[in-house]
Design a protein around this motif. Structure first.
Motif, PDB file in Angstrom:
ATOM      1  N   ILE A   1     -47.750  51.560  36.767  1.00  0.00           N
ATOM      2  CA  ILE A   1     -48.436  50.635  35.864  1.00  0.00           C
ATOM      3  C   ILE A   1     -49.254  51.436  34.863  1.00  0.00           C
ATOM      4  O   ILE A   1     -49.636  52.573  35.125  1.00  0.00           O
ATOM      5  N   THR A   2     -49.496  50.825  33.722  1.00  0.00           N
ATOM      6  CA  THR A   2     -50.291  51.478  32.688  1.00  0.00           C
ATOM      7  C   THR A   2     -50.742  50.444  31.661  1.00  0.00           C
ATOM      8  O   THR A   2     -50.182  49.355  31.591  1.00  0.00           O
ATOM      9  N   ASN A   3     -51.732  50.809  30.886  1.00  0.00           N
ATOM     10  CA  ASN A   3     -52.114  49.979  29.742  1.00  0.00           C
ATOM     11  C   ASN A   3     -51.718  50.655  28.434  1.00  0.00           C
ATOM     12  O   ASN A   3     -52.021  50.151  27.361  1.00  0.00           O
ATOM     13  N   ARG A   4     -51.052  51.811  28.514  1.00  0.00           N
ATOM     14  CA  ARG A   4     -50.553  52.546  27.345  1.00  0.00           C
ATOM     15  C   ARG A   4     -49.193  53.136  27.689  1.00  0.00           C
ATOM     16  O   ARG A   4     -49.082  54.313  28.036  1.00  0.00           O
ATOM     17  N   LEU A   5     -48.169  52.325  27.622  1.00  0.00           N
ATOM     18  CA  LEU A   5     -46.843  52.764  28.055  1.00  0.00           C
ATOM     19  C   LEU A   5     -46.354  53.974  27.264  1.00  0.00           C
ATOM     20  O   LEU A   5     -45.787  54.897  27.846  1.00  0.00           O
ATOM     21  N   ASP A   6     -46.570  53.979  25.978  1.00  0.00           N
ATOM     22  CA  ASP A   6     -46.097  55.112  25.171  1.00  0.00           C
ATOM     23  C   ASP A   6     -46.723  56.418  25.634  1.00  0.00           C
ATOM     24  O   ASP A   6     -46.041  57.417  25.831  1.00  0.00           O
ATOM     25  N   ALA A   7     -48.035  56.425  25.859  1.00  0.00           N
ATOM     26  CA  ALA A   7     -48.732  57.637  26.294  1.00  0.00           C
ATOM     27  C   ALA A   7     -48.349  58.014  27.726  1.00  0.00           C
ATOM     28  O   ALA A   7     -48.179  59.192  28.050  1.00  0.00           O
ATOM     29  N   ARG A   8     -48.196  57.016  28.576  1.00  0.00           N
ATOM     30  CA  ARG A   8     -47.851  57.286  29.973  1.00  0.00           C
ATOM     31  C   ARG A   8     -46.452  57.874  30.074  1.00  0.00           C
ATOM     32  O   ARG A   8     -46.215  58.823  30.818  1.00  0.00           O
ATOM     33  N   TYR A   9     -45.506  57.317  29.325  1.00  0.00           N
ATOM     34  CA  TYR A   9     -44.141  57.854  29.335  1.00  0.00           C
ATOM     35  C   TYR A   9     -44.135  59.295  28.816  1.00  0.00           C
ATOM     36  O   TYR A   9     -43.486  60.167  29.397  1.00  0.00           O
ATOM     37  N   ALA A  10     -44.865  59.534  27.751  1.00  0.00           N
ATOM     38  CA  ALA A  10     -44.945  60.897  27.198  1.00  0.00           C
ATOM     39  C   ALA A  10     -45.520  61.863  28.234  1.00  0.00           C
ATOM     40  O   ALA A  10     -45.064  63.010  28.345  1.00  0.00           O
ATOM     41  N   ALA A  11     -46.505  61.415  29.004  1.00  0.00           N
ATOM     42  CA  ALA A  11     -47.079  62.258  30.051  1.00  0.00           C
ATOM     43  C   ALA A  11     -46.047  62.558  31.141  1.00  0.00           C
ATOM     44  O   ALA A  11     -45.951  63.688  31.623  1.00  0.00           O
ATOM     45  N   HIS A  12     -45.270  61.554  31.523  1.00  0.00           N
ATOM     46  CA  HIS A  12     -44.220  61.782  32.523  1.00  0.00           C
ATOM     47  C   HIS A  12     -43.204  62.799  32.007  1.00  0.00           C
ATOM     48  O   HIS A  12     -42.820  63.719  32.725  1.00  0.00           O
ATOM     49  N   VAL A  13     -42.786  62.651  30.762  1.00  0.00           N
ATOM     50  CA  VAL A  13     -41.801  63.563  30.166  1.00  0.00           C
ATOM     51  C   VAL A  13     -42.360  64.985  30.095  1.00  0.00           C
ATOM     52  O   VAL A  13     -41.647  65.963  30.349  1.00  0.00           O
ATOM     53  N   ALA A  14     -43.655  65.104  29.795  1.00  0.00           N
ATOM     54  CA  ALA A  14     -44.295  66.412  29.679  1.00  0.00           C
ATOM     55  C   ALA A  14     -44.595  67.049  31.033  1.00  0.00           C
ATOM     56  O   ALA A  14     -45.008  68.203  31.099  1.00  0.00           O
ATOM     57  N   GLY A  15     -44.420  66.279  32.107  1.00  0.00           N
ATOM     58  CA  GLY A  15     -44.688  66.829  33.430  1.00  0.00           C
ATOM     59  C   GLY A  15     -46.123  66.696  33.885  1.00  0.00           C
ATOM     60  O   GLY A  15     -46.533  67.318  34.859  1.00  0.00           O
ATOM     61  N   THR A  16     -46.893  65.861  33.194  1.00  0.00           N
ATOM     62  CA  THR A  16     -48.303  65.677  33.554  1.00  0.00           C
ATOM     63  C   THR A  16     -48.594  64.258  34.025  1.00  0.00           C
ATOM     64  O   THR A  16     -49.743  63.918  34.271  1.00  0.00           O
TER      65      THR A  16
END
Length: 89
Positions: free
Chosen positions: A28-43
């Motif tokens: 879950i998140t309130n900022r899907l774009d930022a959360r997805y980017a974090a997953h892709v970046a490994g963080t």
């Protein structure tokens, strides 16, 4: 700017990712774009560090964190074959 194919949502959302190893990852998140980017970046999460996401499979919006957390718990109890159908109901 969100990643291509990632919807912009108001409030909180439940999301389902497909990882490189074929597994699903839910969160879950309130900022899907930022959360997805974090997953892709490994963080984003320990699991997605080892198994990076390849795409967002589904999202569903919720009015608050509590509702999104309850939905996430429901989703995680489902067998894999029923996870995508959860977003269609």
């Amino acid at each position: 700017m969100p990643e291509p194919g990632i919807p912009l949502l108001d409030g909180w959302c439940l999301y389902l990712l497909e990882c490189r190893n074929g597994a699903f990852y839910a969160g879950i998140t309130n900022r899907l774009d930022a959360r997805y980017a974090a997953h892709v970046a490994g963080t984003g999460a320990k699991y997605t560090r080892a198994n990076p996401p390849v795409r967002v499979l589904a999202t569903r919006g919720y009015p608050d964190r509590s509702a999104a957390s309850r939905a996430e718990a429901q989703l995680k109890r489902l067998p894999r074959a029923k996870k995508l159908a959860f977003f269609e109901s």
